[in-house]
Design an enzyme around this catalytic site. Structure first.
Site, short mmCIF file in Angstrom:
data_model
loop_
_atom_site.label_atom_id
_atom_site.label_comp_id
_atom_site.label_asym_id
_atom_site.label_seq_id
_atom_site.Cartn_x
_atom_site.Cartn_y
_atom_site.Cartn_z
N HIS A 274 -1.17 -2.00 -4.69
CA HIS A 274 -1.25 -2.78 -6.23
C HIS A 274 -1.02 -2.02 -7.33
O HIS A 274 -1.16 -0.82 -7.35
CB HIS A 274 -2.59 -3.33 -6.30
CG HIS A 274 -2.77 -4.65 -7.10
ND1 HIS A 274 -3.40 -4.17 -8.53
CD2 HIS A 274 -2.68 -5.96 -7.30
CE1 HIS A 274 -3.08 -5.47 -9.26
NE2 HIS A 274 -2.83 -6.48 -8.38
N GLU A 327 -3.07 -10.69 -1.43
CA GLU A 327 -2.16 -11.38 -0.83
C GLU A 327 -2.55 -11.22 0.80
O GLU A 327 -2.16 -12.17 1.49
CB GLU A 327 -0.92 -11.01 -0.94
CG GLU A 327 -0.66 -11.09 -2.44
CD GLU A 327 0.66 -12.29 -2.83
OE1 GLU A 327 1.32 -12.47 -2.09
OE2 GLU A 327 0.63 -12.25 -4.04
C1 LIG Z 1 2.56 -4.16 -5.51
C2 LIG Z 1 3.33 -3.12 -5.57
C3 LIG Z 1 4.61 -3.67 -5.94
C4 LIG Z 1 2.63 -2.24 -6.68
O1 LIG Z 1 3.82 -1.19 -6.92
P1 LIG Z 1 3.55 0.20 -7.82
O2 LIG Z 1 1.89 0.17 -8.39
O3 LIG Z 1 4.63 -0.04 -8.90
O4 LIG Z 1 3.45 1.28 -6.86
P2 LIG Z 1 5.09 2.09 -6.74
O5 LIG Z 1 6.15 1.07 -6.51
O6 LIG Z 1 4.86 2.95 -7.78
O7 LIG Z 1 4.69 2.90 -5.32
C5 LIG Z 1 3.82 3.94 -5.24
C6 LIG Z 1 4.12 4.71 -3.95
O8 LIG Z 1 3.64 3.99 -2.99
C7 LIG Z 1 4.24 3.33 -1.92
N1 LIG Z 1 3.94 1.95 -1.73
C8 LIG Z 1 3.40 1.19 -2.62
N2 LIG Z 1 3.07 0.05 -2.02
C9 LIG Z 1 3.47 0.18 -0.81
C10 LIG Z 1 3.40 -0.63 0.47
N3 LIG Z 1 2.75 -1.81 0.37
N4 LIG Z 1 3.64 -0.10 1.68
C11 LIG Z 1 4.12 1.13 1.71
N5 LIG Z 1 4.45 1.86 0.56
C12 LIG Z 1 4.02 1.53 -0.44
C13 LIG Z 1 5.75 3.38 -2.73
O9 LIG Z 1 6.68 3.43 -1.62
C14 LIG Z 1 5.60 4.65 -3.46
O10 LIG Z 1 6.03 5.71 -2.61
P3 LIG Z 1 6.72 7.23 -3.10
O11 LIG Z 1 5.74 7.51 -4.30
O12 LIG Z 1 6.71 7.92 -2.14
O13 LIG Z 1 7.81 6.45 -3.68
C15 LIG Z 1 3.74 -2.61 -4.32
O14 LIG Z 1 2.44 -1.99 -3.89
C16 LIG Z 1 4.42 -3.38 -3.20
O15 LIG Z 1 5.51 -3.25 -3.31
N6 LIG Z 1 3.51 -3.84 -2.40
C17 LIG Z 1 3.92 -4.78 -1.33
C18 LIG Z 1 4.26 -6.24 -1.78
C19 LIG Z 1 2.82 -6.85 -2.09
O16 LIG Z 1 1.92 -6.96 -1.38
N7 LIG Z 1 2.97 -7.70 -3.36
C20 LIG Z 1 1.84 -8.50 -3.60
C21 LIG Z 1 1.22 -7.90 -4.81
S1 LIG Z 1 -0.22 -8.63 -5.32
#
Ligand SMILES: CC(C)(COP(=O)(O)OP(=O)(O)OC[C@H]1O[C@@H](n2cnc3c(N)ncnc32)[C@H](O)[C@@H]1OP(=O)(O)O)[C@@H](O)C(=O)NCCC(=O)NCCS
Length: 389
Positions: A274, A327
């Site tokens: 998240h 979700e």
């Molecule tokens: C929700 C989301 C977009 C938040 O992203 P964020 O806070 O910007 O996190 P980041 O994109 O900066 O990710 C940080 C690290 O965690 C990893 N990571 C984050 N969510 C992950 C997941 N669901 N699975 C695997 N790795 C994940 C990223 O790959 C990144 O790794 P790195 O530092 O080695 O590159 C992200 O967690 C995601 O894509 N989740 C899956 C989609 C989802 O469930 N969406 C519904 C949201 S309510």
């Protein structure tokens, strides 16, 4: 090299505006480190546990929880607004046909919401007073479940089911989807899910709604933009994908290899992580409890997957604190309540429309347009424009 004259008054912010405060709000807040969020002064999870959807809707757009008399009046007022204007209703079959058989109804709903705003005479929020703005948000939000369920059914060759004024919001939503009055346990589970997803800080769709509201556009325009933002898989588009993940894993012995392979390949596991929470998502906790009320092998498998994925992500992404987000169990609960996967994100929209409403109203009261700047990183300008061939 040209000099960017505007740079003197600009400042850099983190990518994605992470952590940047762009507004004051009384709608609610998310405390990511604590794993807590609230609507106005109340815990959102407590509201979901104890109140009806319509009461929380009233809290969001009127600023206070209603007393018993006001609660009944607001429920009746919103129920009476569920029907669609003729001009919108006749357009729905064409919208459903254009989207194609079996399509998710969200795209059609964007168009239908625009039509609804026009048919109901919505005017720019800039030009109308606070009462009229509020009225427009209530008119639009009350119609959203009707639009979504009608488009869903039309896309499957079924006639839309007329709304019933005697049913609460969530029960009527399920009724319009299936044509059958839902059992109270399922209706309550969906109502709790809906309440828990009404608002959640300055997420992308809320921000979008506020940007549009800051231009003074009408309520329908703000909501249509918000729905577009919500539809993306990194925002509201994940619950069906989380269930797809459960299906793809299939059995407990495959959890470990399946997840490792994906994460090591740089893929994200849907339903985890998240942008704000650095601890368990409180919505996920509540929805897990609801899922456990129903019980069964699907729920047990989901709990097992959650346990394994959290451990694998802790190992492969150390220090990142990746847990289930709303979700993951939202998908499980919606499936248990008989909602088809194509309706998961639309159902999220049927809740969030109330949060967008409150945010639009708050933003409309502020006359400052939201207008940041971008750093130009393209080829140096000006270059002489080549003569047309
Ligand atoms: C929700 C989301 C977009 C938040 O992203 P964020 O806070 O910007 O996190 P980041 O994109 O900066 O990710 C940080 C690290 O965690 C990893 N990571 C984050 N969510 C992950 C997941 N669901 N699975 C695997 N790795 C994940 C990223 O790959 C990144 O790794 P790195 O530092 O080695 O590159 C992200 O967690 C995601 O894509 N989740 C899956 C989609 C989802 O469930 N969406 C519904 C949201 S309510």
């Amino acid at each position: 090299m040209s000099v960017n004259l505007s740079s003197a008054s600009t400042m850099d912010v983190p990518r994605g505006l992470a952590g940047v405060v762009v507004a004051d709000t009384e709608v609610g807040d998310v405390r990511g480190r604590e794993g807590f969020y609230h609507y106005r002064q109340y815990s959102a999870v407590d509201l979901a546990r104890t109140r009806r959807f319509e009461d929380v809707w009233h809290l969001l757009v009127h600023g206070e929880l209603p007393d018993a008399r006001r609660s009944a009046a607001f429920a009746a007022e919103t129920a009476a607004l569920r029907g669609l204007p003729e001009g919108v209703a006749v357009a729905l079959p064409a919208l459903a046909a254009a989207a194609g058989a079996g399509a998710n109804p969200l795209a059609g709903m964007r168009t239908a919401l625009s039509l609804l705003g026009a048919a109901k005479g919505f005017r720019p929020v800039y030009d109308v007073d606070a009462d009229r703005r509020r009225e427009d948000t209530v008119v639009a939000a009350a119609a959203v479940p009707t639009l979504l369920t009608a488009l869903y059914r039309l896309g499957r060759g079924l006639a839309p089911v007329e709304p019933r004024e005697d049913l609460p919001y969530a029960a009527n939503y399920l009724y319009m989807l299936t044509g059958v009055e839902p059992d109270p346990e399922r209706a309550r589970a969906i109502e709790q899910y809906l309440i828990s997803t009404i608002d959640h800080g300055f997420n992308a769709s809320t921000f979008t709604a506020r940007v549009i509201a800051s231009t003074g556009a009408d309520v329908a325009a703000c909501l249509v933009g918000a729905v577009g933002a919500l539809s993306g898989p990194l925002h509201g588009g994940a619950p069906s994908r989380a269930l797809d993940t459960l299906d793809a894993i299939g059995t407990p012995d495959r959890i470990d290899p399946w997840i490792r392979e994906r994460v090591l390949a740089g893929e994200r596991v849907m339903g985890f992580g998240h942008a704000v929470y650095r601890t368990e998502d409180p919505r996920s906790r509540m929805l897990r409890e609801i899922a456990r009320r129903f019980g069964g092998p699907r729920v047990e498998f989901a709990v097992e997957v959650e346990r394994h994925v959290e451990a694998i992500l802790a190992e492969l992404k150390p220090g990142r604190e990746l847990h289930t987000n709303v979700e993951f169990y939202a998908g499980v609960v919606m499936e248990l309540c008989g909602l088809p996967r194509e309706m998961f994100t639309p159902t999220f929209a049927a809740a969030r429309v109330v949060g967008w409403s409150a945010n639009i109203l708050e933003q409309a009261a502020d006359s400052k347009i939201i207008r940041p700047v971008a750093r130009y990183v393209g080829p140096g300008a000006p270059v002489e424009v080549p003569a047309a061939a």
